[in-house]
Design a protein around this motif. Structure first.
Motif, short mmCIF file in Angstrom:
data_model
loop_
_atom_site.label_atom_id
_atom_site.label_comp_id
_atom_site.label_asym_id
_atom_site.label_seq_id
_atom_site.Cartn_x
_atom_site.Cartn_y
_atom_site.Cartn_z
N ILE A 257 33.26 39.79 73.12
CA ILE A 257 32.16 39.41 72.23
C ILE A 257 30.84 39.89 72.81
O ILE A 257 29.98 40.41 72.09
CB ILE A 257 32.14 37.88 72.00
N TYR A 258 30.69 39.76 74.11
CA TYR A 258 29.50 40.29 74.78
C TYR A 258 29.36 41.78 74.49
O TYR A 258 28.29 42.24 74.09
CB TYR A 258 29.60 40.04 76.29
N ASP A 259 30.44 42.52 74.66
CA ASP A 259 30.42 43.96 74.41
C ASP A 259 30.10 44.27 72.95
O ASP A 259 29.35 45.20 72.66
CB ASP A 259 31.75 44.61 74.80
N ASN A 260 30.68 43.50 72.03
CA ASN A 260 30.42 43.72 70.60
C ASN A 260 28.94 43.54 70.29
O ASN A 260 28.35 44.32 69.54
CB ASN A 260 31.24 42.78 69.72
N ILE A 261 28.34 42.50 70.84
CA ILE A 261 26.92 42.25 70.58
C ILE A 261 26.08 43.31 71.27
O ILE A 261 25.18 43.91 70.67
CB ILE A 261 26.50 40.84 71.05
N TYR A 262 26.38 43.56 72.53
CA TYR A 262 25.60 44.53 73.30
C TYR A 262 25.66 45.92 72.68
O TYR A 262 24.68 46.65 72.66
CB TYR A 262 26.09 44.57 74.75
N ASN A 263 26.81 46.29 72.16
CA ASN A 263 26.98 47.61 71.54
C ASN A 263 26.73 47.60 70.03
O ASN A 263 26.98 48.58 69.35
CB ASN A 263 28.40 48.14 71.82
N LEU A 264 26.25 46.46 69.53
CA LEU A 264 25.96 46.28 68.10
C LEU A 264 27.14 46.66 67.23
O LEU A 264 27.03 47.31 66.20
CB LEU A 264 24.72 47.11 67.70
N ASN A 265 28.31 46.19 67.66
CA ASN A 265 29.55 46.48 66.93
C ASN A 265 30.03 45.19 66.28
O ASN A 265 30.65 44.37 66.92
CB ASN A 265 30.60 47.02 67.91
N PHE A 266 29.74 45.05 64.98
CA PHE A 266 30.08 43.82 64.27
C PHE A 266 31.16 44.06 63.23
O PHE A 266 31.29 43.30 62.29
CB PHE A 266 28.84 43.23 63.60
N ASN A 267 31.94 45.09 63.39
CA ASN A 267 32.94 45.42 62.37
C ASN A 267 34.35 45.05 62.80
O ASN A 267 35.30 45.39 62.14
CB ASN A 267 32.87 46.92 62.05
#
Length: 138
Positions: free
Chosen positions: A126-136
């Motif tokens: 989740i950290y990586d998703n937020i940090y990489n702006l990956n919400f898909n």
């Protein structure tokens, strides 16, 4: 005797209620959020999320994948952390603006902090998703 028992029960109830801390990170409700601003590496420009599905997904991922720690949040922003990500939930109601969170890594663990309310450990994905702006994902 009954009075002493009643006083003891009342005291216990008040004590337990006061000591109880929410394990869930307090976030605004989806219908109250206008948009979310995310500033990566603190000094970068703000990335704005207005898509309702992405906002909903971000809220759900944070709520479902964060665990309250015993660490205290006693400042406006994290201390002794060189790099953190600022997340601001901007409300439709200006007097509620904004709800601020900080996302950071410390000692190979990932955290999300709400100033003066607490620090939650966050799953690395989740950290990586937020940090990489990956919400898909999901």
């Amino acid at each position: 005797m009954k009075r002493n028992i009643l006083i003891a029960i009342t005291f216990c109830f008040i004590f337990l209620t006061a000591c109880k801390s929410s394990k869930n990170i307090p976030l605004p409700e989806l219908d109250r959020i206008e948009d979310i601003g995310i500033s990566l590496n603190v000094m970068d420009s703000i990335y704005t999320i207005k898509d309702r599905d992405k906002i909903s997904l971000l809220l759900d991922e944070i709520k479902e994948n964060s665990n309250k720690t015993k660490k205290k949040s006693i400042n406006d922003e994290p201390t002794n952390i060189e790099i953190y990500t600022l997340i601001q939930f901007n409300s439709k109601e200006p007097e509620e603006n904004p709800t601020t969170l900080y996302l950071y890594k410390e000692d190979d663990k990932y955290y999300i902090e709400k100033p003066y309310e607490g620090i939650w450990e966050l799953d690395e994905e989740i950290y990586d998703n937020i940090y990489n702006l990956n919400f898909n994902k999901k």
